[in-house]
Design a protein around this motif. Structure first.
Motif, PDB file in Angstrom:
ATOM      1  N   ILE A 152       0.877  -1.176   0.000  1.00  0.00           N
ATOM      2  CA  ILE A 152       0.000   0.000   0.000  1.00  0.00           C
ATOM      3  C   ILE A 152       0.913   1.225   0.000  1.00  0.00           C
ATOM      4  O   ILE A 152       1.853   1.284   0.809  1.00  0.00           O
ATOM      5  CB  ILE A 152      -0.893   0.032   1.273  1.00  0.00           C
ATOM      6  CG1 ILE A 152      -1.842  -1.173   1.319  1.00  0.00           C
ATOM      7  CG2 ILE A 152      -1.650   1.363   1.384  1.00  0.00           C
ATOM      8  CD1 ILE A 152      -2.982  -1.155   0.332  1.00  0.00           C
ATOM      9  N   ASN A 153       0.640   2.174  -0.894  1.00  0.00           N
ATOM     10  CA  ASN A 153       1.420   3.408  -0.912  1.00  0.00           C
ATOM     11  C   ASN A 153       0.910   4.340   0.179  1.00  0.00           C
ATOM     12  O   ASN A 153      -0.152   4.947   0.041  1.00  0.00           O
ATOM     13  CB  ASN A 153       1.303   4.073  -2.293  1.00  0.00           C
ATOM     14  CG  ASN A 153       2.040   5.405  -2.330  1.00  0.00           C
ATOM     15  OD1 ASN A 153       2.768   5.752  -1.378  1.00  0.00           O
ATOM     16  ND2 ASN A 153       1.850   6.150  -3.396  1.00  0.00           N
ATOM     17  N   LEU A 154       1.692   4.422   1.261  1.00  0.00           N
ATOM     18  CA  LEU A 154       1.243   5.206   2.419  1.00  0.00           C
ATOM     19  C   LEU A 154       1.416   6.703   2.203  1.00  0.00           C
ATOM     20  O   LEU A 154       0.956   7.504   3.012  1.00  0.00           O
ATOM     21  CB  LEU A 154       2.016   4.769   3.664  1.00  0.00           C
ATOM     22  CG  LEU A 154       1.808   3.305   4.058  1.00  0.00           C
ATOM     23  CD1 LEU A 154       2.781   2.914   5.152  1.00  0.00           C
ATOM     24  CD2 LEU A 154       0.376   3.052   4.499  1.00  0.00           C
ATOM     25  N   ASN A 155       2.104   7.056   1.143  1.00  0.00           N
ATOM     26  CA  ASN A 155       2.355   8.479   0.915  1.00  0.00           C
ATOM     27  C   ASN A 155       1.347   9.125  -0.021  1.00  0.00           C
ATOM     28  O   ASN A 155       1.460  10.310  -0.331  1.00  0.00           O
ATOM     29  CB  ASN A 155       3.777   8.681   0.383  1.00  0.00           C
ATOM     30  CG  ASN A 155       4.791   8.265   1.430  1.00  0.00           C
ATOM     31  OD1 ASN A 155       4.624   8.572   2.611  1.00  0.00           O
ATOM     32  ND2 ASN A 155       5.808   7.526   1.027  1.00  0.00           N
ATOM     33  N   ASP A 156       0.371   8.345  -0.490  1.00  0.00           N
ATOM     34  CA  ASP A 156      -0.641   8.997  -1.318  1.00  0.00           C
ATOM     35  C   ASP A 156      -1.634   9.725  -0.406  1.00  0.00           C
ATOM     36  O   ASP A 156      -1.612   9.584   0.806  1.00  0.00           O
ATOM     37  CB  ASP A 156      -1.330   8.003  -2.272  1.00  0.00           C
ATOM     38  CG  ASP A 156      -2.166   6.965  -1.524  1.00  0.00           C
ATOM     39  OD1 ASP A 156      -2.422   7.153  -0.324  1.00  0.00           O
ATOM     40  OD2 ASP A 156      -2.553   5.974  -2.150  1.00  0.00           O
ATOM     41  N   GLU A 157      -2.477  10.500  -1.022  1.00  0.00           N
ATOM     42  CA  GLU A 157      -3.432  11.306  -0.238  1.00  0.00           C
ATOM     43  C   GLU A 157      -4.745  10.552  -0.033  1.00  0.00           C
ATOM     44  O   GLU A 157      -5.678  11.076   0.549  1.00  0.00           O
ATOM     45  CB  GLU A 157      -3.717  12.634  -0.976  1.00  0.00           C
ATOM     46  CG  GLU A 157      -2.499  13.548  -1.086  1.00  0.00           C
ATOM     47  CD  GLU A 157      -1.956  13.970   0.281  1.00  0.00           C
ATOM     48  OE1 GLU A 157      -2.750  14.459   1.093  1.00  0.00           O
ATOM     49  OE2 GLU A 157      -0.748  13.771   0.527  1.00  0.00           O
ATOM     50  N   CYS A 158      -4.788   9.320  -0.552  1.00  0.00           N
ATOM     51  CA  CYS A 158      -6.050   8.576  -0.546  1.00  0.00           C
ATOM     52  C   CYS A 158      -6.315   7.937   0.816  1.00  0.00           C
ATOM     53  O   CYS A 158      -5.459   7.878   1.678  1.00  0.00           O
ATOM     54  CB  CYS A 158      -6.018   7.480  -1.599  1.00  0.00           C
ATOM     55  SG  CYS A 158      -5.749   8.113  -3.243  1.00  0.00           S
TER      56      CYS A 158
END
Ligand SMILES: [Zn+2]
Length: 237
Positions: A152-158
């Motif tokens: 999971i990309n934890l740095n996205d704003e989602c």
């Protein structure tokens, strides 16, 4: 925004307490979907923990008797504060969702979109908010993925919503066999403790700690799901 959730799945008091202590140590909040009456859950810090329902409809589907309303009412009586629910095994139907609403549930979390990077809540026909979730511990090991990377990309704003099980956190499960060892002895903490993963292969507890460390060191915002429900309702009005 990152949210953590837990499906209790009849874990013992010691095992539930072990999970809650981890979140307390990092001062990170979590939504806990309860399967049964638990003193640890009754008395836990409501600033950090929200209690939702985790009803089990499987016996009904297996012809073992009972009905949807009894299952839901019994759990709701134990946790009258609950406004969220996720069914054990993610069981859902139009009828179940309408009965969720009848007992005062405002949002449900049965829609699993694994590793999807842009999950968005949406309103169902009956006014119940559907909040999808995109990560679960047992799915991660079912796919044979390693626990050094949640994917999971934890740095996205989602919105990213993780789901853990206390028994897998306690066992530090890296595969399903670890759980199979103990599944008939879930209330025997000494027995369970013998099967904890202490080898070099990272497991469920390790990845949860990695995530909690990430949240703390990056001062990431975490929320309980009733807050997601509120944000969504406010943004629509
Ligand atoms: Zn479950």
């Amino acid at each position: 925004m990152i949210c953590f959730t837990i499906d209790v799945d009849w874990a013992s008091e010691e095992v539930i307490e072990d999970t809650l202590l981890l979140f307390e140590n990092y001062n990170v909040c979590c939504t806990v979907f309860a399967t049964h009456k638990s003193k640890v859950l009754d008395t836990c810090n409501r600033n950090l923990f929200e209690i939702g329902l985790h009803p089990n409809f499987n016996p009904l589907l297996q012809g073992k008797g009972g009905n949807v309303n009894d299952v839901l009412n019994k759990l709701k009586e134990m946790y009258p504060e609950a406004i969220g629910a996720r069914s054990h095994s993610l069981t859902q139907s139009g009828y179940i969702l309408s009965q969720y609403k009848e007992v005062g549930i405002e949002y449900e979390v049965n829609h699993f979109l694994p590793y999807h990077q842009n999950i968005k809540p949406f309103m169902l026909w009956n006014g119940l908010l559907r909040i999808p979730f995109n990560w679960e511990d047992d799915y991660h090991f079912a796919l044979g993925y390693e626990f050094n990377d949640s994917k999971i990309n934890l740095n996205d704003e989602c919105l990213n919503i993780f789901n853990f099980h206390p028994i897998h956190i306690y066992l530090n499960s890296e595969n399903n066999d670890r759980y199979v060892n103990v599944k008939d002895n879930l209330n025997d903490i000494d027995y369970i403790s013998k099967y904890v993963n202490k080898n070099n292969v990272l497991g469920t507890r390790d990845i949860l700690i990695q995530l909690l460390e990430h949240v703390r060191s990056n001062q990431k915002e975490t929320n309980k799901l009733h807050q997601v429900h509120e944000f969504f309702s406010d943004s629509k009005s």
